[in-house]
Design an enzyme around this catalytic site. Structure first.
Site, mmCIF file in Angstrom:
data_model
loop_
_atom_site.group_PDB
_atom_site.id
_atom_site.type_symbol
_atom_site.label_atom_id
_atom_site.label_comp_id
_atom_site.label_asym_id
_atom_site.label_seq_id
_atom_site.Cartn_x
_atom_site.Cartn_y
_atom_site.Cartn_z
ATOM 1 N N TYR A 7 144.101 -67.311 -84.222
ATOM 2 C CA TYR A 7 142.899 -66.884 -84.926
ATOM 3 C C TYR A 7 143.193 -66.733 -86.418
ATOM 4 O O TYR A 7 144.213 -66.160 -86.806
ATOM 5 C CB TYR A 7 142.381 -65.576 -84.341
ATOM 6 C CG TYR A 7 141.252 -64.982 -85.135
ATOM 7 C CD1 TYR A 7 140.077 -65.714 -85.358
ATOM 8 C CD2 TYR A 7 141.346 -63.718 -85.691
ATOM 9 C CE1 TYR A 7 139.044 -65.191 -86.107
ATOM 10 C CE2 TYR A 7 140.318 -63.184 -86.441
ATOM 11 C CZ TYR A 7 139.167 -63.927 -86.645
ATOM 12 O OH TYR A 7 138.146 -63.409 -87.403
ATOM 13 N N LYS A 36 134.404 -59.367 -78.174
ATOM 14 C CA LYS A 36 134.237 -60.615 -77.440
ATOM 15 C C LYS A 36 133.949 -60.346 -75.963
ATOM 16 O O LYS A 36 132.948 -59.739 -75.629
ATOM 17 C CB LYS A 36 135.462 -61.502 -77.641
ATOM 18 C CG LYS A 36 135.954 -61.612 -79.086
ATOM 19 C CD LYS A 36 134.909 -62.151 -80.040
ATOM 20 C CE LYS A 36 135.472 -62.573 -81.393
ATOM 21 N NZ LYS A 36 136.059 -61.500 -82.200
ATOM 22 N N ASP A 78 147.680 -61.257 -78.159
ATOM 23 C CA ASP A 78 146.217 -61.250 -78.226
ATOM 24 C C ASP A 78 145.699 -61.866 -76.933
ATOM 25 O O ASP A 78 145.844 -63.061 -76.699
ATOM 26 C CB ASP A 78 145.761 -62.063 -79.441
ATOM 27 C CG ASP A 78 144.254 -62.052 -79.636
ATOM 28 O OD1 ASP A 78 143.525 -61.639 -78.707
ATOM 29 O OD2 ASP A 78 143.795 -62.467 -80.722
ATOM 30 N N ARG A 89 138.114 -39.170 -85.636
ATOM 31 C CA ARG A 89 139.085 -40.114 -86.179
ATOM 32 C C ARG A 89 140.388 -40.061 -85.379
ATOM 33 O O ARG A 89 141.111 -41.042 -85.277
ATOM 34 C CB ARG A 89 139.340 -39.838 -87.667
ATOM 35 C CG ARG A 89 140.376 -40.770 -88.298
ATOM 36 C CD ARG A 89 140.274 -40.805 -89.817
ATOM 37 N NE ARG A 89 140.328 -39.503 -90.412
ATOM 38 C CZ ARG A 89 141.459 -38.833 -90.709
ATOM 39 N NH1 ARG A 89 142.633 -39.390 -90.430
ATOM 40 N NH2 ARG A 89 141.414 -37.649 -91.263
#
Length: 392
Positions: A107, A204, A179, A54
């Protein structure tokens, strides 16, 4: 910096142990220490990779290093998804009473974060037209902490003048977070325009094969450390296998993006004059109202385009039904061409008022070109468009 392909292949050479050509998958949730002193050292190390997954993992460190170098950033970290990346950034850098500027064309998940989730924690937002730099400046307030930018935007392919927006945001003391999922660092490097952080949905183009969900954030060591401190609390942790898959996808990113760019441009040019088409939205076309900006801040125009059909929703149905190669699926950046009706997908992410404000019409289709042979792809879409034209 070396070339993009060299960086994609060798950007993590110093982080691969034992002389392995392909990095081993370190499928361990925790790591042992040989002494109390060593345990204290790894437990308190910032973004360490051999304490607890983590907190970090060797596979995380490898992929983050490569993306950071591709983007021209100091360092980076990975998360379980692109939304995990931007949500963690927001939680790390915002407090109650702060304000965020966000684009109207963006988005839907990012819009929902800024206008739906963050207000619950006392953070307000203002949506602006990204094509108007003055709109960003007018929206800035004394408590504006972040300006969230996506260029080209999803799904309207509108552009933001990165240099101009960074200038006005920094003058007001706000950070600019970009982004870069659509463009990828191969086509655009926001850090060179002064952006403070860059994030990706690694699901993506970076991953590129529709087989991994991942997010990446890169920037200065100081800002990335702040994001990491929040990431270990929120737990948007990327699994080691997924990190390995993401890195494997990035190895071929420059080669794939070259084909994505070529296919999108060819498809945009072929469809622009078709009688079923009202408008093709693609920064590489002379008809794009911001093509001069695209040529100034991008080296390639990306693998995504959108098409407005004259017959509206019925035209969309006819087009999608007639396609043989393209898959009707969410997401983008895959080796396979993917098509989606954004209005249907966005309806599950944002409310009706926000959806109307986006400018996404009922006849809009988003196309993410794959790496198929260009001629085959063009033929497939033109034949399917003939079905849509019959409706007119």
């Amino acid at each position: 910096m070396t070339g993009f392909s060299t960086t994609a292949v060798h950007g993590d050479d110093g982080l691969i142990p034992g002389g392995a050509v392909a990095p081993p998958i370190v499928q361990s949730a925790t790591f042992s220490a040989e002494s109390d002193e060593r345990f204290t050292a790894i437990a308190t190390e910032t973004r360490g990779s051999t304490f607890y997954t983590r907190y970090g993992n060797p596979n995380h460190a490898q992929v983050a290093a490569v993306v950071a170098e591709l983007e021209g950033a100091e360092t980076g970290l990975v998360t379980a998804s692109g939304m995990g990346a931007i949500s963690t950034v927001a939680l790390a850098l915002l407090s109650a009473g702060d304000h965020v500027v966000v684009q109207r064309s963006m988005y839907g998940g990012t819009t929902s974060l800024a206008t739906g989730l963050l207000p619950r924690f006392g953070v307000s937002s203002t949506q602006v037209d990204q094509t108007d730099t003055g709109a960003f400046e007018r929206a800035l307030r004394p408590r504006t902490r972040l300006v969230l930018v996506e260029t080209p935007s999803n799904p309207l392919l509108e552009l933001t003048d990165l240099t101009a927006v960074v200038k006005v945001a920094h003058a007001a003391g706000a950070l600019v977070v970009v982004d870069n999922t659509f463009a990828t660092p191969v086509n655009q490097r926001p850090m060179s325009a002064g952006a403070d952080l860059v994030w990706h949905s690694g699901t993506k183009f970076l991953g590129g094969h529709s087989d991994v969900s991942a997010g990446v954030v890169v920037g200065s060591a100081e800002l990335v450390e702040r994001v990491w401190q929040t990431a270990i609390v929120t737990g948007s942790t990327l699994g080691p296998v997924d990190a390995w898959l993401l890195l494997r996808g990035i190895r071929t990113l420059p080669l794939r993006v070259e084909r994505h760019n070529a296919n999108a441009l060819a498809l945009a040019q072929a469809m622009e004059g078709h009688p079923a088409v009202a408008r093709v939205r693609y920064p590489g076309l002379p008809s794009h109202p911001q093509q001069a900006l695209a040529r100034r801040q991008m080296t390639g125009f990306g693998g995504v385009l959108s098409v407005d059909l004259k017959a509206g929703r019925a035209g969309v149905a006819a087009l999608l039904a007639g396609l043989g190669l393209a898959k009707r699926a969410a997401s983008l950046g895959s080796v396979s061409t993917l098509v989606v009706h954004p209005r249907s997908m966005w309806a599950g992410i944002v409310d009706a008022e926000q959806l109307a404000a986006t400018g996404i019409g009922d006849g809009l289709v988003r196309v993410s070109t794959g790496i198929e042979d260009t001629a085959d792809l063009v033929d497939d879409f033109l034949a399917a468009l003939d079905n849509a034209a019959d409706l007119g």
